[in-house]
Design an enzyme around this catalytic site. Structure first.
Site, PDB file in Angstrom:
ATOM      1  N   GLU A  31      19.081  36.550 -57.668  1.00  0.00           N
ATOM      2  CA  GLU A  31      19.535  37.746 -58.255  1.00  0.00           C
ATOM      3  C   GLU A  31      20.724  37.387 -58.936  1.00  0.00           C
ATOM      4  O   GLU A  31      21.761  38.532 -59.036  1.00  0.00           O
ATOM      5  CB  GLU A  31      19.638  38.942 -57.101  1.00  0.00           C
ATOM      6  CG  GLU A  31      18.423  39.338 -56.629  1.00  0.00           C
ATOM      7  CD  GLU A  31      18.668  40.494 -55.423  1.00  0.00           C
ATOM      8  OE1 GLU A  31      19.760  41.102 -55.240  1.00  0.00           O
ATOM      9  OE2 GLU A  31      17.772  40.776 -54.917  1.00  0.00           O
TER      10      GLU A  31
ATOM     11  N   HIS B  88       9.084  44.728 -56.149  1.00  0.00           N
ATOM     12  CA  HIS B  88       9.363  45.698 -55.435  1.00  0.00           C
ATOM     13  C   HIS B  88       8.844  46.815 -56.596  1.00  0.00           C
ATOM     14  O   HIS B  88       9.643  47.106 -57.427  1.00  0.00           O
ATOM     15  CB  HIS B  88      10.730  46.197 -55.118  1.00  0.00           C
ATOM     16  CG  HIS B  88      11.394  44.979 -54.134  1.00  0.00           C
ATOM     17  ND1 HIS B  88      10.602  45.012 -52.718  1.00  0.00           N
ATOM     18  CD2 HIS B  88      12.241  43.854 -53.978  1.00  0.00           C
ATOM     19  CE1 HIS B  88      11.539  44.024 -52.249  1.00  0.00           C
ATOM     20  NE2 HIS B  88      12.243  43.306 -53.093  1.00  0.00           N
TER      21      HIS B  88
ATOM     22  N   ASN C 239      15.002  33.349 -57.333  1.00  0.00           N
ATOM     23  CA  ASN C 239      14.446  34.619 -56.863  1.00  0.00           C
ATOM     24  C   ASN C 239      14.863  35.690 -57.571  1.00  0.00           C
ATOM     25  O   ASN C 239      16.161  35.802 -57.687  1.00  0.00           O
ATOM     26  CB  ASN C 239      14.260  34.661 -55.208  1.00  0.00           C
ATOM     27  CG  ASN C 239      13.583  35.836 -54.680  1.00  0.00           C
ATOM     28  OD1 ASN C 239      12.339  36.064 -55.181  1.00  0.00           O
ATOM     29  ND2 ASN C 239      14.124  36.497 -54.055  1.00  0.00           N
TER      30      ASN C 239
ATOM     31  N   ASP D 199       6.092  45.041 -52.202  1.00  0.00           N
ATOM     32  CA  ASP D 199       6.155  46.261 -51.581  1.00  0.00           C
ATOM     33  C   ASP D 199       5.817  47.307 -52.720  1.00  0.00           C
ATOM     34  O   ASP D 199       6.318  47.249 -53.766  1.00  0.00           O
ATOM     35  CB  ASP D 199       7.113  46.677 -50.657  1.00  0.00           C
ATOM     36  CG  ASP D 199       8.239  46.622 -51.345  1.00  0.00           C
ATOM     37  OD1 ASP D 199       8.775  46.438 -52.147  1.00  0.00           O
ATOM     38  OD2 ASP D 199       9.408  46.639 -50.263  1.00  0.00           O
TER      39      ASP D 199
ATOM     40  N   GLU E 256       8.546  39.199 -52.323  1.00  0.00           N
ATOM     41  CA  GLU E 256       8.926  40.406 -51.631  1.00  0.00           C
ATOM     42  C   GLU E 256       8.372  41.740 -51.789  1.00  0.00           C
ATOM     43  O   GLU E 256       8.832  42.829 -51.994  1.00  0.00           O
ATOM     44  CB  GLU E 256      10.724  40.706 -51.787  1.00  0.00           C
ATOM     45  CG  GLU E 256      11.391  39.838 -51.668  1.00  0.00           C
ATOM     46  CD  GLU E 256      12.972  39.769 -52.048  1.00  0.00           C
ATOM     47  OE1 GLU E 256      13.325  40.916 -52.150  1.00  0.00           O
ATOM     48  OE2 GLU E 256      13.739  38.830 -52.036  1.00  0.00           O
TER      49      GLU E 256
HETATM   50  O1  G3I Z   1      21.838  45.397 -38.137  1.00  0.00           O
HETATM   51  C1  G3I Z   1      22.763  46.313 -38.618  1.00  0.00           C
HETATM   52  C2  G3I Z   1      23.019  47.333 -37.391  1.00  0.00           C
HETATM   53  O2  G3I Z   1      23.655  46.605 -36.417  1.00  0.00           O
HETATM   54  C3  G3I Z   1      23.939  48.251 -37.801  1.00  0.00           C
HETATM   55  O3  G3I Z   1      23.774  49.368 -37.117  1.00  0.00           O
HETATM   56  C4  G3I Z   1      23.272  49.201 -39.191  1.00  0.00           C
HETATM   57  C5  G3I Z   1      24.223  50.196 -39.717  1.00  0.00           C
HETATM   58  O4  G3I Z   1      23.696  50.374 -41.200  1.00  0.00           O
HETATM   59  O5  G3I Z   1      22.997  48.011 -40.184  1.00  0.00           O
HETATM   60  C6  G3I Z   1      22.313  46.968 -39.678  1.00  0.00           C
HETATM   61  O6  G3I Z   1      22.118  46.132 -40.835  1.00  0.00           O
HETATM   62  C7  G3I Z   1      21.184  46.416 -41.971  1.00  0.00           C
HETATM   63  C8  G3I Z   1      20.056  45.399 -41.948  1.00  0.00           C
HETATM   64  O7  G3I Z   1      19.451  45.425 -43.337  1.00  0.00           O
HETATM   65  C9  G3I Z   1      19.294  45.153 -41.033  1.00  0.00           C
HETATM   66  O8  G3I Z   1      18.490  46.466 -40.855  1.00  0.00           O
HETATM   67  C10 G3I Z   1      22.301  46.556 -43.102  1.00  0.00           C
HETATM   68  O9  G3I Z   1      22.938  47.721 -43.029  1.00  0.00           O
HETATM   69  C11 G3I Z   1      21.396  46.613 -44.433  1.00  0.00           C
HETATM   70  O10 G3I Z   1      22.169  46.598 -45.552  1.00  0.00           O
HETATM   71  C12 G3I Z   1      20.363  45.518 -44.456  1.00  0.00           C
HETATM   72  O11 G3I Z   1      19.644  45.701 -45.620  1.00  0.00           O
HETATM   73  C13 G3I Z   1      18.752  44.617 -46.025  1.00  0.00           C
HETATM   74  C14 G3I Z   1      19.084  44.689 -47.568  1.00  0.00           C
HETATM   75  O12 G3I Z   1      18.337  43.450 -47.966  1.00  0.00           O
HETATM   76  C15 G3I Z   1      20.586  44.249 -47.762  1.00  0.00           C
HETATM   77  O13 G3I Z   1      20.904  43.996 -49.092  1.00  0.00           O
HETATM   78  C16 G3I Z   1      17.490  45.042 -46.041  1.00  0.00           C
HETATM   79  O14 G3I Z   1      17.165  45.222 -44.431  1.00  0.00           O
HETATM   80  C17 G3I Z   1      16.642  43.907 -46.581  1.00  0.00           C
HETATM   81  O15 G3I Z   1      15.151  44.062 -46.692  1.00  0.00           O
HETATM   82  C18 G3I Z   1      17.050  43.697 -48.102  1.00  0.00           C
HETATM   83  O16 G3I Z   1      16.312  42.794 -48.528  1.00  0.00           O
HETATM   84  C19 G3I Z   1      16.528  42.524 -50.034  1.00  0.00           C
HETATM   85  C20 G3I Z   1      16.308  41.024 -50.191  1.00  0.00           C
HETATM   86  O17 G3I Z   1      17.187  40.177 -49.528  1.00  0.00           O
HETATM   87  C21 G3I Z   1      16.653  40.506 -51.570  1.00  0.00           C
HETATM   88  N1  G3I Z   1      15.829  41.354 -52.467  1.00  0.00           N
HETATM   89  C22 G3I Z   1      15.734  42.892 -52.428  1.00  0.00           C
HETATM   90  C23 G3I Z   1      15.634  43.226 -51.114  1.00  0.00           C
HETATM   91  C24 G3I Z   1      15.613  44.688 -50.657  1.00  0.00           C
HETATM   92  O18 G3I Z   1      16.855  45.346 -50.816  1.00  0.00           O
END
Ligand code: G3I
Length: 450
Positions: free
Chosen positions: A157, A236, A200, A267, A265
């Site tokens: 990105e 996405h 990516n 969905d 990715e």
């Molecule tokens: O693990 C913590 C947890 O302990 C805490 O209580 C909670 C509170 O918000 O957060 C949890 O972490 C989160 C993590 O996902 C695991 O669930 C983060 O806040 C959250 O920001 C994170 O989001 C991820 C996101 O990337 C961050 O940018 C998504 O799971 C993940 O699917 C997403 O993936 C990205 C790719 O890497 C790049 N392309 C876009 C894609 C979708 O956004």
């Protein structure tokens, strides 16, 4: 620690080979899983995985049955692996890699250099220190998993949205300039020469200003011998960002530059036959491009999706195959459907199922309206039940097109007039909530059907 893992991997090589033979024999008979059907087309079919869910039996069983590649959803990102400078933590990522290897699955590495999920210490470095830290991070990750990752998202990105085609502001871009991407790829090649090195991005799925900018970069890299092997198209999709009509054409023009392309990715928000048709378009586009080497969906079950309210994945919250699953399997040439008694939720198998999707449809200072859409699975249903759990402060003042019973802050909702649904058809109920100071969303529980 990796040494021990590599030895144990070598020790299990025979088992993995035996598993592969079994899978091949199985696929010659009937390719009735995503992984085996994709293998029949010379492709992998992967999913994003969270280490924290691997202990859930249905999650692991669905993963192990259906997929041939995994991408750690968050566990290989910079904040997870090098939270403070020079101290690497691989516990969660290792868990996923170990699980994948025990099942004979490949692993995609995601991601080495990205502006997001970046610990604050990286942003505070000066240019020279940042360059050293970036290369050290690439070497640390790729060295740890050397020989174990089929493709790495080296840079993620790096381009802006919108029409400019410009680079996105990030510590790397702002302090190191355009050359940071090239430097990252050169470092990555030296760190693990066997891994495919990918760029990516999202919103690059059709021909547009952003994908044109990436195209220009890849063309330049190829002409100058900068090591790049593949381009990842995140894919996405939702109603505001649908599958582009020139998706295949866009994949093909990148492939024509001499790189592989991968759907990384995937969905697609939606439900029923409309969602299924969109998934079909994506799979068909990949299969039409020789150098499209595989697809990865961004999660297994809707309930753990980063966009869970949009129900964008192939399995619902109960791990029942959705119409989108059947469509993907069919597009891959799989033969498990329809009517395979082993596939719950398939048309003709007698298993009734439904999914429940929540959206907030109106919002004001003191309250909001919510709507839950109930969609039948592959069989007609005559009734359904869904639960809505409200944050503690909130109360429901009215509910329509459903019959609620209340226990504490949990509403169990059954049909009023709208229990009977054809296979894949939807209905919805709505409700008005008084916030009482809490703006949080309710949790909508899995749907059960009869
Ligand atoms: O693990 C913590 C947890 O302990 C805490 O209580 C909670 C509170 O918000 O957060 C949890 O972490 C989160 C993590 O996902 C695991 O669930 C983060 O806040 C959250 O920001 C994170 O989001 C991820 C996101 O990337 C961050 O940018 C998504 O799971 C993940 O699917 C997403 O993936 C990205 C790719 O890497 C790049 N392309 C876009 C894609 C979708 O956004």
């Amino acid at each position: 620690m990796r040494m021990i893992r590599r030895l144990s991997r070598a020790a299990t090589a025979g088992l993995v080979a035996a598993a592969a033979l079994t899978a091949a024999a199985h696929s010659a008979e009937a390719a009735d899983t995503l992984g085996s059907a994709a293998a029949g087309q010379g492709r992998y079919f992967g999913t994003a995985v969270a280490a924290s869910h691997l202990g859930e039996a249905d999650y692991a069983a669905t993963l192990d049955r259906e997929f041939s590649s995994v991408t750690p959803e968050n566990e290989m990102k910079w904040d997870a692996t090098e939270p403070s400078r020079g101290t690497f933590t691989f516990t969660s990522a290792d868990r996923i890699v170990d699980h994948a290897q025990s099942q004979g699955m490949d692993v995609r590495g995601h991601t080495l250099v990205w502006h997001s999920q970046l610990p604050s210490w990286v942003g505070s470095l000066g240019a020279s220190d940042l360059r050293t830290a970036m290369n050290n991070h690439i070497n640390g990750l790729m060295g740890h998993y050397k020989g174990e990752i089929h493709s790495w998202d080296v840079v993620n990105e790096a381009f802006q949205d919108g029409g400019s085609g410009a680079r996105r502001s990030s510590p790397f871009q702002d302090k190191l300039g355009d050359g940071f991407i090239e430097e990252a790829f050169r470092t990555a090649r030296a760190a693990d020469p066997a891994a495919k090195l990918c760029y990516n991005d999202y919103n690059t799925d059709g021909v547009n200003a952003k994908s044109n900018a990436v195209y220009t970069m890849v063309k330049d890299f190829k002409s100058r011998g900068v090591p790049i092997d593949c381009v990842g198209f995140q894919s996405h999709f939702n109603p505001n960002s649908p599958v582009p009509s020139d998706y295949r054409q866009n994949l093909q023009r990148f492939a024509d530059l001499g790189v592989d392309v991968q759907i990384t990715e995937l969905d697609i928000e939606g439900s029923g036959s409309a969602q299924a048709a969109n998934y079909t378009k994506v799979v068909e586009a990949c299969l039409a491009v020789d150098r499209c080497t595989g697809l990865t969906v961004w999660g297994i079950t809707d309930k753990y999706s980063w966009r869970s309210s949009g129900t964008p994945l192939l399995f619902d919250g109960n791990y029942t195959e959705k119409p989108a699953y059947d469509a993907v399997l069919a597009a891959l040439g799989g033969s498990g459907d329809p009517g395979d008694p082993g596939d719950p939720g398939d048309p003709g198998d007698g298993t009734v199922s439904c999914t429940a999707t929540y959206t907030r449809t109106a919002d004001w200072n003191s309250g909001y309206n919510g709507q839950v859409t109930i969609t039948a699975g592959g069989e007609p249903i005559s009734s359904w039940t869904a639960t809505v759990t409200l944050p503690a402060q909130q109360t429901v003042s009215s509910l329509w097109n459903g019959t609620p019973t209340r226990s504490g802050n949990v509403l169990t909702v059954r049909p009023s007039w709208n229990g009977t649904l054809a296979a894949g058809a939807s209905t919805s109920f709505g409700f008005t909530v008084t916030k009482n100071g809490s703006d949080a969303a309710p949790t909508v529980g899995g749907c059960t059907a009869s």
